[in-house]
Design an enzyme around this catalytic site. Structure first.
Site, short mmCIF file in Angstrom:
data_model
loop_
_atom_site.label_atom_id
_atom_site.label_comp_id
_atom_site.label_asym_id
_atom_site.label_seq_id
_atom_site.Cartn_x
_atom_site.Cartn_y
_atom_site.Cartn_z
N GLU A 1 0.82 -1.22 0.00
CA GLU A 1 0.00 0.00 0.00
C GLU A 1 0.85 1.26 0.00
O GLU A 1 0.51 2.25 -0.66
CB GLU A 1 -0.96 0.01 1.20
CG GLU A 1 -2.12 -0.96 1.07
CD GLU A 1 -1.75 -2.40 1.40
OE1 GLU A 1 -0.63 -2.64 1.89
OE2 GLU A 1 -2.59 -3.30 1.18
N PHE B 1 -9.24 -1.69 0.93
CA PHE B 1 -10.14 -1.31 2.02
C PHE B 1 -9.57 -0.04 2.64
O PHE B 1 -8.35 0.08 2.78
CB PHE B 1 -10.20 -2.40 3.09
CG PHE B 1 -10.98 -3.62 2.68
CD1 PHE B 1 -12.33 -3.75 3.02
CD2 PHE B 1 -10.37 -4.64 1.96
CE1 PHE B 1 -13.05 -4.87 2.63
CE2 PHE B 1 -11.08 -5.76 1.57
CZ PHE B 1 -12.44 -5.88 1.91
N PHE C 1 -6.78 -0.11 5.07
CA PHE C 1 -5.38 -0.33 4.64
C PHE C 1 -4.68 0.98 4.25
O PHE C 1 -3.48 0.98 3.96
CB PHE C 1 -5.31 -1.33 3.49
CG PHE C 1 -6.01 -2.65 3.76
CD1 PHE C 1 -6.31 -3.04 5.07
CD2 PHE C 1 -6.36 -3.50 2.73
CE1 PHE C 1 -6.95 -4.24 5.33
CE2 PHE C 1 -6.99 -4.71 2.98
CZ PHE C 1 -7.30 -5.08 4.27
N HIS D 1 -11.73 -4.23 8.46
CA HIS D 1 -12.19 -4.07 7.07
C HIS D 1 -13.47 -3.25 7.00
O HIS D 1 -14.25 -3.40 6.07
CB HIS D 1 -12.46 -5.42 6.42
CG HIS D 1 -11.24 -6.25 6.16
ND1 HIS D 1 -10.56 -6.89 7.15
CD2 HIS D 1 -10.58 -6.55 5.01
CE1 HIS D 1 -9.53 -7.56 6.64
NE2 HIS D 1 -9.52 -7.36 5.33
#
Lengths: 328, 319
Positions: A60, A83, A86, A129
Site C-alpha cells: 500500500e 479497504f 489499509f 475491514h
C-alpha cells in the site's frame, strides 16, 4: 434516464477518462483481471491493457508512492486501496509526501491523483475491514476528500477528481456499490466543493455523508408521514466543504442533525457542528446541534452488534423526532 | 572509463561547492542566522557528486534530509538554495521548505525529504511515469543506511524490480542512523547484498572515491535507461558532523571520526588529479577559493532577499 449501479458509475467514469486522457491509469491490488475486490474495475484491463491497469503486490505504501511520484511528473493516476482500513499502511506517502509536496516546494509542483478506497461497515468483515477514516484525511491540508452517496454523484465527482490538479481521496461505500440510480451516459462533472440538497423540507436539516444520505432520505420519507419535513443536505465533498449550502439550510429550518458512519469522537460531525455554530445560522437555531454517528468502538463481527454500531434509519428517525419535538 | 579533463575539474569544483556550502550553513546556524535544523553532508561529497555526475542533465534525482550535496550536484543555483536555507522568498521553495525540502523540479531535483525512506516509494512512481511516457530519462533515488531498514525500502525495490523501472537506488551508508551504528542495525555486511532479494544488481562502492561512485552509477544508469531495470548501489562513506545540530557525538569516538577524516574525499580526489597531471596545486587551491567565494555571494544574495509576505502564508496548499 438509464439506471446503473454505483460501482458501474465509477467504472464508467474511469473508462471515459482513460479514453479521453492517456495520462490516466489505474493501479492497485487485484484491479486487473480480478476486477478489484468489489468488481469496480472489472473489464478495464481488457480495454486498456496491463500497462494502464496495473496490478501491484500487496504494497500500500508503494501504491501511494507510485501515484504520487507519477503524478509529480505529469501522469494522472487513479490508485485503489482495497479497504480504507489499509490506508493506514500508506499514510506516510499520502500525508507527508503527496499532501505537502506542492506547498513545501513553494507552489512549484502539482500532484494530481485520485486514491479510491471503499469504507464502511455492514459486510460482516469486522474491525479491520469496516472503518470510515475520512476525517483523518480531512485534517491534512493539501488533500481533498470526496464521498459520493449516489451513482450520479459517483460518476460526476470522479471525473472532477481525476481532472483536479490536487491529490483527492475518493471514499466509496461498500454497501452502495450495488445501489442503482439514474446516470447519464455522456461524461459530465459534479464540481468538487458543492453540496446538494437531496430533499427539501422546512422542519429540520439533516446533513449526512455517504451511505447516511441514503438512510437519511429513507428516514425523511417516513418522518413525512408524521408531519416532519426533513431537508437532507449531502456535502458530497468534505474538503473543500460547501459551507454556504449547509448554513443556508440550517437558517431555514432552525434544527440540524448531523449523521455519519465514522466514529463520533473526532469525526467530521464535530467540524460540521462548529461550522454551523460559528455561522449566522447560530441565530436561527431552535435546538442544540445533534450529532448521530458511529459508536466509539471498533466494528464488531456479530451481525446484530455490527448493525447497531452505526446509525440506521430508525436511529435517524428517532433523533430527528427528538430534535423537532424536544426530548421525549 | 575515459575521463575528460573538464569533467574531472567540474567534479572537484562541485565537491568544493558542497563543502563550502555546508561549512557556511553550520556557521550561519552558529551565528543564529537560520532557525531550523539541518543535516550536513561534510565528508560525503564524493557520493553526491560521483552519483549525479553519472546522470544526464535531464534525469531526475530524489534526495534525502541530508540533501544539500545532492542539490548542488544536480546543478542548483546556490543563491536560490542559500535563500531557501535562510527562509527567504527568493529561495527555491519561497522559504516554505527549508533545508529538508529544497526542490528544483525544473532542474530535475524532485526534492529533499524530511522522512527517512520517504523518497523510495516516490522513485517507483517517477520511474513508472517515465516508463509509461516512454521517456529516456531515469531517476536516481538517494537514501541512507537507516532507510534501508524501513518498510518503504522493501516495497519500493520490489515494485521497481518487477516492473523493470528506470531507477537507480543509491544507499549512502554513512555508518550511522543518528546514533545507531549500521553494524548494530543490519546483520549483513553489505547493504548492496540485499539487491539479490529483489532480483537486481547490487554494488558496494567506496563512497569516498568520487570516480568509483561515478562508475557504479554509470553502469546502473545505462542499465536503467536500456529498460533492464533498477540497481542498488551502496556508497560507503561517513558523515563528519553530527546527525543534526543537536548531536553531541556520544555514540562514536574521536579516533573513529579522525580516521575517516584522513580519508577525505576531496583531498583524495585532489591528490589524484595532481598526481596524474590533470591540475596543479595552484589550480586546486583556486577551485577551492572560488567555491567559498560563490558561497559568500550566495549568502549576500540570501541576506538581501525579502522574507515571504505574511499575506501569502496560505498560498500553494492547493493547485
Amino acid at each position: 434516464m438509464r439506471e446503473i449501479t454505483y460501482a458501474e458509475a465509477i467504472r464508467e467514469a474511469l473508462r471515459e477518462e482513460m479514453r479521453r486522457d492517456e495520462r490516466v491509469f489505474i493501479i492497485g491490488e487485484d484491479v486487473g483481471v480480478y476486477g478489484g475486490s468489489f468488481g469496480v474495475t472489472l473489464g478495464l484491463i481488457e480495454e486498456f491493457g496491463p500497462q494502464r491497469v496495473i496490478d501491484t503486490p500487496i504494497s500500500e505504501l508503494g501504491i501511494a508512492g507510485a501515484i504520487t511520484g507519477a503524478a509529480l511528473i505529469g501522469m494522472r493516476p487513479v490508485g485503489e486501496i482495497m479497504f480504507m482500513d489499509f490506508c493506514t499502511l500508506a499514510m506516510e506517502q499520502l500525508v507527508n509526501q503527496a499532501a505537502k509536496i506542492r506547498f513545501m516546494f513553494g507552489g512549484k509542483a502539482t500532484v494530481p491523483f485520485v486514491l479510491r478506497t471503499p469504507a464502511g461497515s455492514g459486510t460482516g468483515a469486522a474491525a479491520q475491514h469496516s472503518q470510515s477514516l475520512e476525517n483523518w484525511f480531512v485534517h491534512v491540508p493539501g488533500l481533498k476528500v470526496v464521498m459520493p452517496s449516489t451513482p450520479y454523484d459517483a460518476k460526476g465527482l470522479l471525473l472532477s477528481a481525476i481532472r483536479d490538479d490536487n491529490p483527492v481521496i475518493f471514499v466509496e461505500h461498500k454497501l452502495l456499490y450495488k445501489v442503482k440510480g439514474p446516470v447519464p451516459e455522456d461524461p459530465y462533472t459534479v464540481p468538487l466543493g458543492t453540496a446538494e440538497v437531496k430533499r427539501q423540507g422546512g422542519d429540520i436539516t439533516i446533513v449526512a455523508t455517504s451511505i447516511m444520505v441514503r438512510r437519511s432520505l429513507e428516514a425523511a420519507e417516513r418522518l413525512a408521514h408524521e408531519g416532519i419535513e426533513a431537508e437532507v443536505v449531502d456535502p458530497r465533498t468534505l474538503k473543500p466543504l460547501d459551507e454556504a449550502t449547509i448554513i443556508r439550510s440550517v437558517c431555514r429550518t432552525g434544527r440540524v442533525l448531523i449523521v455519519h458512519e465514522a466514529c463520533r469522537t473526532g469525526g467530521f460531525g464535530g467540524e460540521l457542528a462548529a461550522v454551523i455554530a460559528g455561522s449566522e445560522a447560530f441565530d436561527y437555531l431552535d435546538a442544540p446541534i445533534v450529532r448521530l454517528a458511529g459508536r466509539d468502538i471498533p466494528i464488531p463481527y456479530n451481525r446484530t452488534l455490527e448493525y447497531h454500531s452505526v446509525p440506521q434509519v430508525d436511529d435517524i428517525i428517532a433523533a430527528a423526532r427528538r430534535l423537532v419535538h424536544g426530548a421525549a | 572509463m575515459e575521463w575528460s579533463h573538464d569533467k574531472l575539474i567540474d567534479m572537484l569544483r562541485t565537491m568544493w561547492l558542497i563543502r563550502a556550502f555546508e561549512e557556511k550553513a553550520e556557521e550561519l546556524y552558529a551565528l543564529g542566522k537560520v532557525h531550523g535544523t539541518m543535516h550536513l553532508s561534510i565528508g560525503q561529497e564524493a557520493s553526491a557528486v560521483g552519483a549525479v555526475s553519472a546522470l544526464r542533465a535531464d534525469d531526475f534525482v530524489l534526495s534525502t534530509h541530508r540533501g544539500h550535496g545532492h542539490c548542488i550536484a544536480k546543478g542548483a543555483d546556490l543563491n536560490r538554495m542559500m535563500a531557501e536555507f535562510m527562509g527567504k522568498e527568493t529561495g527555491y521553495c519561497r522559504g516554505r521548505g527549508g533545508s529538508m525540502h529544497i526542490a528544483d523540479t525544473a532542474g530535475g531535483n524532485l526534492g529533499a525529504n524530511g522522512v527517512v525512506g520517504g523518497g523510495l516509494p516516490l522513485a517507483v512512481g517517477v520511474g513508472l511515469g517515465l516508463k509509461m511516457q516512454k521517456r529516456s530519462q531515469i531517476v536516481l533515488c538517494f537514501f541512507g543506511d537507516g532507510a534501508a531498514n524501513n518498510g518503504a525500502f522493501h516495497e519500493a525495490l520490489n515494485m521497481a524490480a518487477i516492473w523493470k523501472l528506470p531507477v537507480v537506488f543509491l544507499c549512502e551508508n554513512n555508518q550511522y542512523a543518528i546514533s545507531l551504528s549500521v553494524k548494530k542495525a543490519i546483520a549483513i555486511e553489505h547493504i548492496a547484498d540485499r539487491a539479490a532479494a529483489y532480483g537486481m544488481p547490487g554494488i558496494t562502492a567506496d563512497g569516498n572515491d568520487v570516480l568509483a561512485v561515478h562508475e557504479a552509477v554509470s553502469q546502473a544508469a545505462s542499465r536503467a535507461r536500456e529498460g533492464a531495470g533498477p540497481s542498488l548501489i551502496e556508497s560507503v562513506t561517513y558523515r563528519w558532523r553530527g546527525h543534526s545540530k543537536s548531536d553531541a557525538n556520544r555514540y562514536r569516538t574521536r579516533d573513529e571520526i579522525e580516521a575517516w577524516k584522513a580519508r577525505c574525499p576531496i583531498q583524495r580526489f585532489t591528490a589524484r588529479l595532481i598526481a596524474d597531471g590533470t591540475l596543479t596545486e595552484e589550480d586546486a587551491d583556486k577551485l577551492r577559493q572560488e567555491a567559498y567565494a560563490v558561497v559568500e555571494a550566495a549568502v549576500a544574495f540570501a541576506e538581501s532577499s525579502p522574507e515571504p509576505r505574511l499575506e501569502t502564508i496560505e498560498e500553494g496548499v492547493y493547485a
